[in-house]
Every structure is written in structure tokens, then in C-alpha cells.
Motif scaffolding. Structure first.
Motif, PDB file in Angstrom:
ATOM      1  N   THR A 188      41.536  34.519  39.356  1.00  0.00           N
ATOM      2  CA  THR A 188      40.915  35.832  39.298  1.00  0.00           C
ATOM      3  C   THR A 188      41.866  36.929  38.839  1.00  0.00           C
ATOM      4  N   GLY A 189      43.157  36.639  38.803  1.00  0.00           N
ATOM      5  CA  GLY A 189      44.115  37.625  38.342  1.00  0.00           C
ATOM      6  C   GLY A 189      44.643  38.512  39.434  1.00  0.00           C
ATOM      7  N   SER A 190      44.055  38.461  40.616  1.00  0.00           N
ATOM      8  CA  SER A 190      44.526  39.269  41.739  1.00  0.00           C
ATOM      9  C   SER A 190      43.923  38.730  43.019  1.00  0.00           C
ATOM     10  N   ASP A 191      44.477  39.142  44.152  1.00  0.00           N
ATOM     11  CA  ASP A 191      43.937  38.734  45.438  1.00  0.00           C
ATOM     12  C   ASP A 191      42.874  39.723  45.876  1.00  0.00           C
ATOM     13  N   PHE A 192      41.630  39.303  45.894  1.00  0.00           N
ATOM     14  CA  PHE A 192      40.539  40.173  46.310  1.00  0.00           C
ATOM     15  C   PHE A 192      40.437  40.216  47.820  1.00  0.00           C
ATOM     16  N   ASP A 193      40.017  41.362  48.319  1.00  0.00           N
ATOM     17  CA  ASP A 193      39.665  41.493  49.735  1.00  0.00           C
ATOM     18  C   ASP A 193      38.165  41.192  49.814  1.00  0.00           C
ATOM     19  N   VAL A 194      37.846  39.966  50.211  1.00  0.00           N
ATOM     20  CA  VAL A 194      36.490  39.440  50.051  1.00  0.00           C
ATOM     21  C   VAL A 194      35.646  39.696  51.291  1.00  0.00           C
ATOM     22  N   VAL A 195      34.419  40.161  51.078  1.00  0.00           N
ATOM     23  CA  VAL A 195      33.450  40.374  52.146  1.00  0.00           C
ATOM     24  C   VAL A 195      32.286  39.412  51.930  1.00  0.00           C
ATOM     25  N   PRO A 196      31.953  38.550  52.900  1.00  0.00           N
ATOM     26  CA  PRO A 196      30.859  37.598  52.701  1.00  0.00           C
ATOM     27  C   PRO A 196      29.488  38.260  52.816  1.00  0.00           C
ATOM     28  N   PHE A 197      28.538  37.777  52.060  1.00  0.00           N
ATOM     29  CA  PHE A 197      27.167  38.276  52.109  1.00  0.00           C
ATOM     30  C   PHE A 197      26.431  37.585  53.261  1.00  0.00           C
ATOM     31  N   LYS A 198      25.869  38.372  54.157  1.00  0.00           N
ATOM     32  CA  LYS A 198      25.010  37.837  55.209  1.00  0.00           C
ATOM     33  C   LYS A 198      23.742  38.678  55.252  1.00  0.00           C
ATOM     34  N   PRO A 199      22.573  38.070  55.095  1.00  0.00           N
ATOM     35  CA  PRO A 199      21.313  38.835  55.053  1.00  0.00           C
ATOM     36  C   PRO A 199      20.833  39.190  56.451  1.00  0.00           C
ATOM     37  N   VAL A 200      21.546  40.117  57.096  1.00  0.00           N
ATOM     38  CA  VAL A 200      21.285  40.386  58.519  1.00  0.00           C
ATOM     39  C   VAL A 200      21.137  41.870  58.834  1.00  0.00           C
ATOM     40  N   TRP A 201      21.044  42.720  57.810  1.00  0.00           N
ATOM     41  CA  TRP A 201      21.062  44.162  58.052  1.00  0.00           C
ATOM     42  C   TRP A 201      19.725  44.808  57.714  1.00  0.00           C
TER      43      TRP A 201
ATOM     44  N   THR B  71      31.014  48.325  53.018  1.00  0.00           N
ATOM     45  CA  THR B  71      32.298  47.756  53.440  1.00  0.00           C
ATOM     46  C   THR B  71      33.182  47.459  52.241  1.00  0.00           C
ATOM     47  N   VAL B  72      32.584  46.856  51.211  1.00  0.00           N
ATOM     48  CA  VAL B  72      33.351  46.522  50.002  1.00  0.00           C
ATOM     49  C   VAL B  72      33.920  47.779  49.361  1.00  0.00           C
ATOM     50  N   SER B  73      33.155  48.859  49.390  1.00  0.00           N
ATOM     51  CA  SER B  73      33.499  50.047  48.600  1.00  0.00           C
ATOM     52  C   SER B  73      34.805  50.706  49.006  1.00  0.00           C
ATOM     53  N   TRP B  74      35.169  50.634  50.299  1.00  0.00           N
ATOM     54  CA  TRP B  74      36.388  51.332  50.711  1.00  0.00           C
ATOM     55  C   TRP B  74      37.604  50.409  50.766  1.00  0.00           C
ATOM     56  N   ARG B  75      37.389  49.117  50.563  1.00  0.00           N
ATOM     57  CA  ARG B  75      38.528  48.192  50.577  1.00  0.00           C
ATOM     58  C   ARG B  75      39.219  48.179  49.215  1.00  0.00           C
ATOM     59  N   GLU B  76      40.520  48.135  49.259  1.00  0.00           N
ATOM     60  CA  GLU B  76      41.278  48.064  48.012  1.00  0.00           C
ATOM     61  C   GLU B  76      41.034  46.711  47.362  1.00  0.00           C
TER      62      GLU B  76
ATOM     63  N   TYR C 201      31.959  38.730  43.376  1.00  0.00           N
ATOM     64  CA  TYR C 201      31.331  39.780  42.572  1.00  0.00           C
ATOM     65  C   TYR C 201      31.998  41.120  42.859  1.00  0.00           C
ATOM     66  N   THR C 202      32.268  41.857  41.793  1.00  0.00           N
ATOM     67  CA  THR C 202      32.673  43.246  41.946  1.00  0.00           C
ATOM     68  C   THR C 202      31.414  44.106  41.863  1.00  0.00           C
ATOM     69  N   LEU C 203      31.489  45.310  42.421  1.00  0.00           N
ATOM     70  CA  LEU C 203      30.321  46.184  42.492  1.00  0.00           C
ATOM     71  C   LEU C 203      30.470  47.363  41.533  1.00  0.00           C
ATOM     72  N   SER C 204      29.355  47.803  41.010  1.00  0.00           N
ATOM     73  CA  SER C 204      29.341  48.893  40.030  1.00  0.00           C
ATOM     74  C   SER C 204      29.569  50.246  40.703  1.00  0.00           C
ATOM     75  N   ASP C 205      30.308  51.108  40.039  1.00  0.00           N
ATOM     76  CA  ASP C 205      30.502  52.472  40.540  1.00  0.00           C
ATOM     77  C   ASP C 205      29.174  53.224  40.649  1.00  0.00           C
ATOM     78  N   SER C 206      28.204  52.856  39.831  1.00  0.00           N
ATOM     79  CA  SER C 206      26.907  53.527  39.886  1.00  0.00           C
ATOM     80  C   SER C 206      26.252  53.338  41.254  1.00  0.00           C
ATOM     81  N   LEU C 207      26.556  52.238  41.892  1.00  0.00           N
ATOM     82  CA  LEU C 207      26.024  51.976  43.234  1.00  0.00           C
ATOM     83  C   LEU C 207      26.646  52.948  44.232  1.00  0.00           C
ATOM     84  N   TYR C 208      27.968  53.106  44.159  1.00  0.00           N
ATOM     85  CA  TYR C 208      28.672  53.982  45.090  1.00  0.00           C
ATOM     86  C   TYR C 208      28.260  55.444  44.924  1.00  0.00           C
ATOM     87  N   ASN C 209      27.827  55.784  43.717  1.00  0.00           N
ATOM     88  CA  ASN C 209      27.483  57.178  43.440  1.00  0.00           C
ATOM     89  C   ASN C 209      26.040  57.535  43.799  1.00  0.00           C
TER      90      ASN C 209
END
Length: 476
Positions: A11-24, A68-73, A138-146
């Protein structure tokens, strides 16, 4: 490849990975509005009510996890593509998970990381072909955060499975799985239900009752780094080794938080405390085996007691705090492995033991002198992940139920009880009483010496020193 690869190689870098759980699900109006906005922007929204409800749960969970993903480096989301992974969530299902994943990709909310979601093969030191499975990231789009309300939306965790049972694994299988970076395999829910019958149904019913109570008093988790607020009101009991008398601890969103972070949680807007048993595993194991520990009439902490009273350990030129950490590590390792004659620390241990003399053996021997019941440990069942964690979890279940019947909200954290500061005293009293009654009953039913014990406990509050309460054996 000549050696085991690392995810960074792909992947070229170490991602801080958050697992998807359909519980929210949405918890405030902002979340409801945000979810509605996002659903309207997706290309192929189901129209039948049953499919739409599943779709809505998955999309809402995506938005909660995206916070959660959005604020992690270098944060990333993982969405496994193999169907068996989603068998834990039958109310949603693998088909809907895949459908929503494709929807999110088409809407360009997520982008798969190149070369993730594949098996990558390599040769081990013996020349045998092995593989590492890199989950689909998966990385997330900035459009989502905005999106308006993205950070202010509040989400409630409600959909965890009530009971899971891990499949039996041989020692060799477990070692290989860990090397491949795979999670512990679970029995499918329908298989667990048919295998364990009434035992499964009773355990599931008990967890559902707690979940129903908790949803009226959710645990407000510590705000995320972007100040987003999330809540939980559910937990899963996970049993081990294809059996329902092994393991059984509760797991939830806060399980992997460190203590000081978790202490920032609140219940009904009130600060919390954590109450746990000092030296829980050796204390419970010894008592359940019908044997007292050599700790005197009263004691506050087994490990501190051993260090203070043992001439051999006193001579070691190290701070007492470090000695205690080493003694605790030895206890955790020999109980976890079921091996009372363990001769060396685990390779993954945090502390370094001297190789100039048998320091590890010194600690082990002094521990077993004070807790002779540890000689009864074995690798089959009488160990930390089997016998000890099962009874620890049963005690916790009985304590949670007793407090719930009193109208008092409490959440489980292994041997630790989480509850409001205002309920601290009743929490200590109920926990200790439940432990004593459980141990007496267990010893009686197994024809062992009946141990009556007031366990020593610790009370922790945010930004305050830990308070330890003495324990003792009681005699009629």
C-alpha cells in the motif's frame, strides 16, 4: 519473495485501519438528516421496505465509521469481500454489504487502495509457500467530510451479535493464523445455535435483556479527535474453542480503549468509575479451585504483597513498581498458557528479564509459592482463555443482572465494572457479594473446599489516583 511481506509493501504506507461493522443507527436529528442526504445521493437505492431498512443500516454505519476514519492520520476503512465475514450480521447479510460497497464506490465516497483485497504469497524460512491476506482497504473522499453535519451527527451502536463462538483451533493452526494476520474464526450463527441449543438461547437472551436496558442509558464514548460524539448500547459475548464453557467475555466499542481514554465516557451525562479485581486471574483461579492464597489475613494487591514479603525479590535492584509489572507479566503468561513451569517470557512481552540469572524463574517461583493453586493449570482447559475467563465472565454477567434489577446501569470490561460515580459504593458491594456467592456455589457443586472471600478491588476515576480496597478471607 524471500521473507514475510508487510502491508506497507503493498500500500505504500501503514494505514490506521478501521473495520466496517453494520451496527450503527442515527442518534440525533443531525445524523438522521445527514443519512437521508447521503442516501438520496446514491445511485440505486432499494425501494422494497425490507431491503431499504438493511440498506439504511449499512449506509448509516458507514457514516458513523467514517467519522472515526476522518480524524485518524492516514485512516482507512476495511470492508472484507468474503461472504462468511458477514454471517455475524444476519439482519444485514453479505449481499447487502456488497451492494452498498458498490454504491459507495460508484458515488466516489470510497476508493479501494491498490493491491489491497488480495493474497500475497511468500516463502518462509523453510522454503514453504505461505501467504498474507491484505483486506480490502478504502480511503474516503473529502467530499464526504465536507457534508453539512458530518461531525455533529451522533450515532448509536445497537446491532452487535449477542453471542459468538470461536471455532476450535489446534496450537499449530492458531500459530499459522496469527502469522497470516487473520482473525480468530467464528462458527456461523446458525451452526452455533443448532450445536449448543438451549445454552446458546439462554446466553443470547441474557445479552438481549442487557442491550434493551442499555439502550435507555447508552454509554457516551469519549469524543473522537474531531469532537464527534458516539454512543454504544450493546455488547457481544464471545466464547472460545468451539465450547460455551470457555471464554465468554463481553466485547464492545470501548473494549480496546486504554483506561484513561475510556474513563472519559459518561452514562446519562454523569462521569464514570471503573471497579476491577486486583490480580483478578490468580485470585479467581485459586478461589474457584478451593484453595486460599498465602497472603495473610488481609491484602490489598497480591503482586505488591508478594514483592514486599519475599526476601529474594527484595534483593533485586529495581524499583518496586517495575518488579510488580514483571510479576504481573509472569502471572498473565503462565495462566494464559496454562503452563506453571514456563521457563521464559513470551517473545511479545513488554518487559526484559535478566539472562545473567533466572530472573523469570524467580518471579514464577515466588508467585506459585503464594498461589499454590497455579500448579493445577493445564493447556487443555484450566488456563486463562478457558476456565478463568469463562468464570470471570459468568461472574460479570451475574453482577450486571443484579445491578440492572436494582435499576443501576453498568457496563462490562472483562473483570472491570463500569458505572456512574454516584453508584460507586453499591457497585463495589454488589460486585464483591456476587463474586463471593459465585465462588461458594462453584466450590460446593465441585466438592472443593468452600472459599469465602471479599476480593480486593481497585476504583479508578478520570485524572485521579487509583484507590485500592483491602480483601480478606472470611470464616464463619
Amino acid at each position: 519473495m524471500d521473507s514475510k511481506p508487510n502491508i506497507a509493501d503493498f500500500t505504500g504506507s501503514d494505514f490506521d485501519v478501521v473495520p466496517f461493522k453494520p451496527v450503527w443507527q442515527p442518534y440525533n436529528q443531525t445524523a438522521i438528516t445527514l443519512l437521508d442526504t447521503v442516501i438520496k445521493s446514491l445511485p440505486h437505492v432499494p425501494t422494497t421496505p425490507s431491503r431499504f431498512d438493511k440498506y439504511k443500516m449499512v449506509v448509516g454505519s458507514f457514516l458513523a465509521i467514517a467519522q472515526t476514519v476522518s480524524w485518524r492520520e492516514n485512516g482507512a476503512l476495511t470492508i472484507p469481500k468474503h461472504r462468511d465475514h458477514w454471517s455475524e450480521y444476519p439482519s444485514v447479510g453479505a449481499t447487502m454489504m456488497e451492494y452498498v460497497r458498490q454504491e459507495l464506490e460508484e458515488a466516489q465516497f470510497i476508493t479501494q487502495v491498490a493491491r489491497s483485497g488480495q493474497r500475497h504469497f511468500y516463502k518462509d524460512d523453510d522454503g514453504k509457500l505461505q501467504w498474507v491476506g491484505i483486506q480490502a482497504l478504502y480511503t474516503l473522499s473529502d467530499s464526504l467530510y465536507n457534508l453539512d453535519g458530518f461531525t455533529d451527527a451522533e450515532w448509536l451502536e445497537v446491532g452487535r451479535p449477542t453471542v459468538l463462538v470461536s471455532k476450535f483451533e489446534s496450537f499449530a493452526s492458531k500459530k499459522k493464523r496469527k502469522e497470516q494476520g487473520l482473525r480468530k474464526p467464528k462458527m456461523k450463527l446458525n451452526k452455533a445455535m443448532s450445536t449448543f441449543g438451549s445454552a446458546y438461547r439462554v446466553a443470547s437472551k441474557d445479552v438481549k435483556r442487557l442491550n434493551t436496558f442499555w439502550i435507555e442509558h447508552p454509554l457516551a464514548l469519549p469524543p473522537l479527535g474531531n469532537h464527534a460524539q458516539q454512543y454504544t448500547s450493546c455488547a457481544t459475548r464471545i466464547y472460545h474453542d468451539g465450547a460455551m464453557d470457555s471464554g465468554g467475555r463481553y466485547y464492545s466499542s470501548y473494549t480496546n480503549f486504554n483506561t484513561q481514554f475510556r474513563l472519559q465516557s459518561k452514562i446519562d451525562g454523569e462521569e464514570i468509575v471503573e471497579i476491577d479485581i486486583n490480580a483478578s486471574q490468580p485470585t479467581l483461579f485459586s478461589s474457584l479451585m478451593g484453595m486460599e492464597m498465602e497472603v495473610g489475613e488481609t491484602w490489598t494487591d497480591l503482586y505488591t504483597n508478594i514483592i514486599a514479603s519475599n526476601a529474594k525479590l527484595k534483593r533485586l535492584d529495581e524499583p518496586d513498581d517495575l518488579k510488580r509489572k514483571k510479576l504481573k507479566q509472569v502471572a498473565v503468561e503462565i495462566i494464559g498458557s496454562g503452563n506453571p513451569t514456563k521457563i521464559a517470557p513470551a517473545a511479545t512481552g513488554d518487559l526484559i528479564f535478566s539472562d545473567k540469572f533466572d530472573e523469570y524463574g524467580w518471579y514464577r517461583n515466588q508467585l506459585i509459592r503464594s498461589v499454590p493453586a497455579l500448579n493445577l493449570l493445564n493447556q487443555n482447559y484450566l488456563n486463562g482463555s478457558g476456565f478463568v475467563s469463562y468464570h470471570e465472565a459468568e461472574i460479570m454477567a451475574a453482577t450486571l443482572t443484579a445491578l440492572m434489577d436494582l435499576g443501576i446501569v453498568a457496563y462490562p470490561m472483562h473483570d472491570c465494572l463500569i458505572l456512574k460515580k454516584s453508584n460507586k459504593d453499591i457497585g463495589v458491594e454488589t460486585y464483591r457479594k456476587t463474586i463471593n456467592e459465585y465462588i461458594l456455589s462453584h466450590c460446593k457443586s465441585n466438592n472443593r473446599q468452600q472459599i469465602s472471600i471479599i476480593v480486593p478491588v481497585s476504583i479508578e476515576e478520570l485524572n485521579k489516583s487509583k484507590v485500592r480496597l483491602q480483601g480478606s478471607y472470611t470464616y464463619s
